[in-house]
Scaffold this active site. Structure first.
Site, PDB file in Angstrom:
ATOM      1  N   CYS A  53       0.707  -1.082  -0.215  1.00  0.00           N
ATOM      2  CA  CYS A  53      -0.096   0.276   0.032  1.00  0.00           C
ATOM      3  C   CYS A  53       1.083   1.475  -0.114  1.00  0.00           C
ATOM      4  O   CYS A  53       2.002   1.372  -0.016  1.00  0.00           O
ATOM      5  CB  CYS A  53      -0.756   0.117   1.299  1.00  0.00           C
ATOM      6  SG  CYS A  53      -1.976  -1.426   1.366  1.00  0.00           S
ATOM      7  N   GLU A  55       0.831   3.915   2.341  1.00  0.00           N
ATOM      8  CA  GLU A  55       1.026   3.766   3.293  1.00  0.00           C
ATOM      9  C   GLU A  55       2.372   3.601   3.694  1.00  0.00           C
ATOM     10  O   GLU A  55       2.828   4.036   4.648  1.00  0.00           O
ATOM     11  CB  GLU A  55      -0.414   3.287   4.453  1.00  0.00           C
ATOM     12  CG  GLU A  55      -1.412   4.551   4.135  1.00  0.00           C
ATOM     13  CD  GLU A  55      -2.195   3.934   3.281  1.00  0.00           C
ATOM     14  OE1 GLU A  55      -1.937   3.180   2.388  1.00  0.00           O
ATOM     15  OE2 GLU A  55      -3.790   3.755   3.366  1.00  0.00           O
ATOM     16  N   CYS A  86      -5.728   0.166   4.639  1.00  0.00           N
ATOM     17  CA  CYS A  86      -6.439  -1.099   5.250  1.00  0.00           C
ATOM     18  C   CYS A  86      -6.099  -0.977   6.461  1.00  0.00           C
ATOM     19  O   CYS A  86      -5.412  -0.545   7.114  1.00  0.00           O
ATOM     20  CB  CYS A  86      -6.126  -1.575   4.711  1.00  0.00           C
ATOM     21  SG  CYS A  86      -4.418  -2.057   4.438  1.00  0.00           S
TER      22      CYS A  86
HETATM   23  N1  THU Z   1      -4.340   0.804  -1.228  1.00  0.00           N
HETATM   24  C1  THU Z   1      -3.419   1.395  -0.630  1.00  0.00           C
HETATM   25  O1  THU Z   1      -2.454   1.793  -1.343  1.00  0.00           O
HETATM   26  N2  THU Z   1      -3.879   1.966   0.655  1.00  0.00           N
HETATM   27  C2  THU Z   1      -5.155   2.230   0.997  1.00  0.00           C
HETATM   28  O2  THU Z   1      -5.961   2.441   1.937  1.00  0.00           O
HETATM   29  C3  THU Z   1      -5.962   0.506   0.365  1.00  0.00           C
HETATM   30  C4  THU Z   1      -5.788   0.337  -0.943  1.00  0.00           C
HETATM   31  C5  THU Z   1      -4.446   0.138  -2.281  1.00  0.00           C
HETATM   32  C6  THU Z   1      -3.510  -1.668  -2.830  1.00  0.00           C
HETATM   33  C7  THU Z   1      -3.456  -2.076  -4.080  1.00  0.00           C
HETATM   34  O3  THU Z   1      -3.014  -1.472  -4.742  1.00  0.00           O
HETATM   35  C8  THU Z   1      -4.392  -1.112  -4.298  1.00  0.00           C
HETATM   36  O4  THU Z   1      -5.123  -0.391  -3.029  1.00  0.00           O
HETATM   37  C9  THU Z   1      -6.209  -2.203  -4.598  1.00  0.00           C
HETATM   38  O5  THU Z   1      -6.386  -2.776  -3.168  1.00  0.00           O
END
Ligand code: THU
Length: 132
Positions: A53, A55, A86
């Site tokens: 992610c 973050e 998440c």
């Molecule tokens: N994702 C993030 O980068 N941060 C979040 O807070 C939620 C989800 C990304 C993970 C993945 O690459 C895409 O979003 C879809 O889940």
């Protein structure tokens, strides 16, 4: 909005996300308690569980630059208004934050819409004290 600089940084790196599989670019920007800013985007991998992610990237940047504590973090997603971190990232933010850490939820077009406390996102969290 005082944290608009964080939104701007998160929005810029969102544009560099590597998200060819979900097509869901995300950007995040941290301000440490001593005023440094670190930004990151999500990075996906064809073996899907290996991606991570936005973050997490931002936290890694902070740690690699010497560490710190997270005073506030802005999160923005191109395709979702008010994208919340998440579950795993809530725990990662808690690792370097506190109950007072502010999480800014953004609209990609307009900026910060809502600010919530980390304690609201991760109540009754598992903490180092739990290890005894
Ligand atoms: N994702 C993030 O980068 N941060 C979040 O807070 C939620 C989800 C990304 C993970 C993945 O690459 C895409 O979003 C879809 O889940």
């Amino acid at each position: 909005m005082a944290a608009n600089d964080l939104f701007e940084r998160a929005h810029t790196v969102m544009g560099r996300a590597h998200a060819p599989y979900s097509r869901f670019p995300v950007g995040a920007a941290i301000r440490t308690s001593d005023g440094r800013i670190y930004a990151g985007c999500n990075v996906e991998v064809v073996s899907f569980p290996e991606g991570w992610c936005a973050e997490t990237t931002a936290i890694g940047q902070m740690v690699a630059d010497g560490g710190g504590t997270i005073a506030e973090i802005a999160v923005v997603a191109e395709k979702k208004r008010l994208c919340t971190p998440c579950g795993g990232c809530r725990q990662r933010i808690a690792e370097f934050g506190s109950a007072a850490t502010r999480v800014h939820l953004c609209d990609a077009a307009t900026g910060i819409v809502e600010t919530v406390g980390l304690a609201d996102l991760l109540p009754r969290s598992f903490e180092a004290e739990s290890l005894g």
